[in-house]
Enzyme design. Structure first.
Site: not given
Ligand code: GAL
Length: 338
Positions: A102, A173, A304
């Site tokens: 991210h 998210h 997402e």
């Molecule tokens: C998601 C990702 C997960 C985890 C989460 C945040 O987008 O696919 O693996 O990192 O974010 O906790």
């Protein structure tokens, strides 16, 4: 309506903006351009808040679980925290082993965005992300609009432009629980459908292997709606490696996902112009959220919409690259019935 949402360590004040249309109300903060509340009626007309969230900006600043936040410049993982664009190598800060998740520790969901406009049914926030920010090239101007339409559908509209070729892969998210965010034990009973015919398996670090695997005959097959928890513990390697569902599906058609909660009668469909959708079952959720509710493992699910994870290293997949001066524009719509 606009109300205070706490202060940043710098002393700057954050705000919570409420928008409404029809029976649906949403609250958005300038802290991370995050969706904080989403009030949707059930079949008896009772409103419930169906997204996980925090009570004030402090929770959003912690970044735990990326709850509700706007993620960018590049959502999900970049292998080795670096990439080559236009013959130049760009490096980012590793924040998950050697990889970047991210966009690293200084992610957009923990920044203060600037309010551009706020009407009864829409709010637009803006972020200036300078050249080299998080390691990405180009001075970027990014806007996200949350808008409710007359049917109560929530539109998330992303616009961005950069003065150099760059990576744009923005998403939201939010974690949804159609039974209401307090009903943490109920998220896995909800029915999910994902029409995607394939998903992209990942290694133990969550980095796609490059394979596009058919869902047919696997626990990843959501082409017919099924309770999220039904097959989550199946003996299937991609589920073991990610600790449950945490994978990218192709967006084969729209809606590209549909979630329903038979008990409350709420359903939510997701439509997008993005090529992929990451379905994350909250396998590692652990956060103290709104109204004293603790969000433990699998108490909400994220859907997402985005480019495929690590697509910058897979030229055969749709590329998250926007040319200098070119407008990046994507839209994702969450529609509700009850
Ligand atoms: C998601 C990702 C997960 C985890 C989460 C945040 O987008 O696919 O693996 O990192 O974010 O906790």
């Amino acid at each position: 309506m606009k109300e205070s949402f706490g202060h940043l360590p710098t002393g700057e004040e954050c705000f919570l903006y409420t928008i409404s249309c029809g029976a649906v109300t949403a609250c958005v903060t300038d802290c991370g351009a995050s969706l904080v509340k989403l009030l949707v009626p059930d079949s008896r007309g009772r409103l419930d808040d169906i997204v996980l969230g925090y009570d004030s900006c402090e929770g959003y600043l912690s970044g735990d679980g990326y709850i509700g936040g706007t993620i960018g410049r590049s959502a999900n993982r970049i292998k080795g925290s670096g990439f080559v664009l236009g013959g130049k190598t760009y490096s980012m800060t590793p924040n998950e082993g050697p990889n970047n998740l991210h966009s690293g520790p200084d992610s957009y969901n923990t920044r203060l965005w600037k309010l551009i406009s706020h009407t009864g049914d829409a709010v637009t926030l803006e972020l200036r992300s300078p050249d080299g920010d998080q390691g990405f090239p180009g001075n970027a101007l990014i806007r996200v609009t949350y808008r409710l339409d007359a049917s109560g559908a929530l539109h998330l509209i992303y616009d961005a432009v950069s003065d150099r070729d760059t990576v744009f892969n923005l998403t939201n998210h939010s974690y949804f629980n159609l039974a209401g965010h307090r009903r943490t034990d109920r998220a896995m009973d909800q029915l999910l459908s994902l029409p995607g015919r394939f998903f992209t398996p990942a290694d133990a670090q969550g980095i796609p292997t490059g394979e596009k695997r058919s869902v047919e005959g696997t626990p990843m097959d959501f082409r017919t709606p099924k309770p999220i928890g039904r097959d989550i513990a199946e003996d299937y390697e991609p589920l073991h490696l990610q600790g449950g569902y945490d994978h990218n599906w192709e967006v084969f058609c729209n809606p590209c996902a549909q979630l329903s909660d038979p008990e409350s009668g709420r359903t939510m469909s997701v439509s997008t112009d993005c090529p992929g959708i990451q379905f994350y079952a909250g396998n590692f959720l652990n956060a103290d959220g709104k109204e004293g509710v603790h969000y433990g493992k699998r108490s909400g699910i994220a859907l997402e919409t985005q480019f495929y994870p690590d697509s910058i290293h897979h030229p055969e997949w749709p590329q998250p690259i926007t040319g200098a001066g070119t407008q990046y524009h994507t839209e994702t719509v969450y529609r509700f019935t009850w």
